[in-house]
Design an enzyme around this catalytic site. Structure first.
Site, PDB file in Angstrom:
ATOM      1  N   GLY A  22       0.806  -1.209   0.000  1.00 29.16           N
ATOM      2  CA  GLY A  22       0.000   0.000   0.000  1.00 29.16           C
ATOM      3  C   GLY A  22       0.838   1.257   0.000  1.00 29.16           C
ATOM      4  O   GLY A  22       0.313   2.372  -0.086  1.00 29.16           O
ATOM      5  N   SER A  26       6.227  -0.376  -3.322  1.00 24.10           N
ATOM      6  CA  SER A  26       5.684  -1.583  -3.951  1.00 24.10           C
ATOM      7  C   SER A  26       4.662  -1.227  -5.030  1.00 24.10           C
ATOM      8  O   SER A  26       4.515  -1.969  -6.012  1.00 24.10           O
ATOM      9  CB  SER A  26       5.046  -2.497  -2.892  1.00 24.10           C
ATOM     10  OG  SER A  26       4.034  -1.833  -2.166  1.00 24.10           O
ATOM     11  N   CYS A 113       9.778 -11.219   9.929  1.00 24.57           N
ATOM     12  CA  CYS A 113       8.654 -11.122   9.006  1.00 24.57           C
ATOM     13  C   CYS A 113       9.089 -11.493   7.588  1.00 24.57           C
ATOM     14  O   CYS A 113       8.424 -12.267   6.894  1.00 24.57           O
ATOM     15  CB  CYS A 113       8.083  -9.708   9.037  1.00 24.57           C
ATOM     16  SG  CYS A 113       6.613  -9.484   7.990  1.00 24.57           S
ATOM     17  N   CYS A 209       5.148  -2.298  12.619  1.00 27.92           N
ATOM     18  CA  CYS A 209       3.739  -2.163  12.261  1.00 27.92           C
ATOM     19  C   CYS A 209       2.770  -2.480  13.389  1.00 27.92           C
ATOM     20  O   CYS A 209       1.709  -1.866  13.497  1.00 27.92           O
ATOM     21  CB  CYS A 209       3.421  -3.025  11.042  1.00 27.92           C
ATOM     22  SG  CYS A 209       3.661  -4.801  11.289  1.00 27.92           S
TER      23      CYS A 209
END
Length: 397
Positions: A22, A26, A113, A209
């Protein structure tokens, strides 16, 4: 503008799954690949219960980000899927982060992650979708090196994200592509404007995050009830200086907010979870010259066993915000350690140490590992050993 993805076959017959967070990076990857004629499929991962973070600047993978990714996909005219990875993310990243913090470490969840959710689970999903490659918006480069691909620092070293990707395996590296490795951030934003993307001027993600407003202790207390146990603040020379409300409120190298004053600057030197103690001392007690590593991933030439008995010269990086510095990599008894040429300060267990063959743009990533223990000066090591002995004795009693 986009680098050759080094994939066999015509772009129109080549499917590339793009991990769309988002954000602008990317999104531009998806747009450039679409314009280059590739069969692009966008995939966005919902990683956590975004709650407070939904409308907060500086967080990724939250509700607004998913909305932005979907809007970009509509603008580009590409298929877009949102996958619910919340349970997997909690098991492999958030829980591990909390356990590491309670153990007195300073974990790097972005590495975990990438290592598990993004470059393992998402990569498997990309294969299931019939993709020939998975592309991301990381600022890092890869290119063919012999029969495989190697990882390199990008052109824009101010945005270099290679520190977070050291755990990428060779098999993953052969499948993943990083189209932004040859672009600067300014060029990426300009490309977003040319592509007509609404996220062209969107703020970059900065925080972890799942930690709203950077309040780590609050997250740990929610995940690990009772983790915030009070204890002593102890000087490295053995003096008890005061009390604290839990070691999870402290990090190694911290100076401000320690809660005690003795007329000279104090820094957090060590966290003792067993004895519930925060150990403080002067700045010189933070000096570190040797690091012992665990869970090492090697993506350089050959294998770790091929490292000479006397070690090999590398450039080592102990934080994403610090440049690679000259170091010596050694393997002894199957264990890897790094000798830092000029030393470092404020190095904490749980952080990553990443190795390179140089210190500038284009330097190759050779691998890295997580810091298990940092050796201090002889005086500091002796003092810490004595303090840890008292902690162990108290636990037995």
């Amino acid at each position: 503008m986009i680098a050759d993805l080094d994939l066999a076959g015509a772009p129109s017959r080549t499917r590339v799954v793009v991990a769309m967070s988002g954000g602008v990076d990317s999104s531009v990857v998806a747009g450039l690949l679409k314009n280059a004629g590739y069969d692009v499929v966008g995939v966005t991962l919902q990683l956590y219960d975004h709650g407070e973070a939904t409308h907060r600047k500086g967080a990724c993978c939250a509700g607004q980000d998913i909305h932005d990714a979907r809007r970009v996909a509509e603008t580009l005219g590409i298929p877009h899927y949102v996958l619910d990875y919340e349970e997997r993310f909690k098991e492999t990243v958030i829980d591990g982060f909390a356990s590491s913090y309670v153990a007195g470490e300073t974990p790097v969840p972005c590495v975990s992650c990438n290592q598990t959710v993004k470059f393992h689970d998402l990569l498997d999903t990309a294969r299931q979708l019939g993709a020939d490659a998975l592309a991301t918006g990381h600022y890092v480069a890869s290119r063919r090196h012999g029969e495989h691909r190697a990882l390199y620092r990008p052109v824009d070293i101010d945005r270099d994200q290679s520190y977070f990707l050291f755990a990428t395996t060779q098999a993953q590296l052969d499948f993943v592509r990083f189209p932004l490795g040859t672009l600067t951030k300014a060029e990426t934003r300009e490309a977003a404007r040319e592509l007509g993307l609404a996220v062209a001027d969107k703020h970059d993600s900065q925080d972890i995050c799942f930690v709203p407003n950077g309040k780590y202790a609050a997250v740990i207390e929610r995940l690990k009830p009772g983790a915030s146990e009070a204890g002593d603040i102890v000087h490295i020379d053995g003096r008890v200086l005061g009390r604290h409300d839990g070691i999870i409120h402290y990090t190694i190298g911290q100076r401000r907010g320690i809660g005690v004053a003795i007329g000279e600057p104090l820094f957090v030197v060590h966290l003792d979870p067993r004895g519930k103690r925060v150990i403080v001392g002067p700045r010189e007690a933070l000096a570190t010259r040797r690091l012992h590593l665990r869970h090492v991933n090697w993506i350089g030439d050959g294998t770790v066993d091929g490292i000479p008995e006397g070690g090999m010269d590398v450039y080592a990086r102990v934080r994403s915000t610090r440049p690679p510095l000259p170091a010596r990599l050694r393997v002894e008894g199957g264990r890897m350690s790094v000798e830092l040429g000029d030393g470092e300060s404020g190095v904490a267990p749980g952080q990553a140490c990443v190795f390179y063959d140089g210190d500038g743009a284009g330097a190759r990533v050779l691998g890295g590992g997580f810091i298990e223990r940092a050796e201090h000066s002889r005086e500091a090591e002796g003092a810490l050993t004595r303090l840890m002995a008292t902690s162990a004795a108290a636990a037995v009693a």
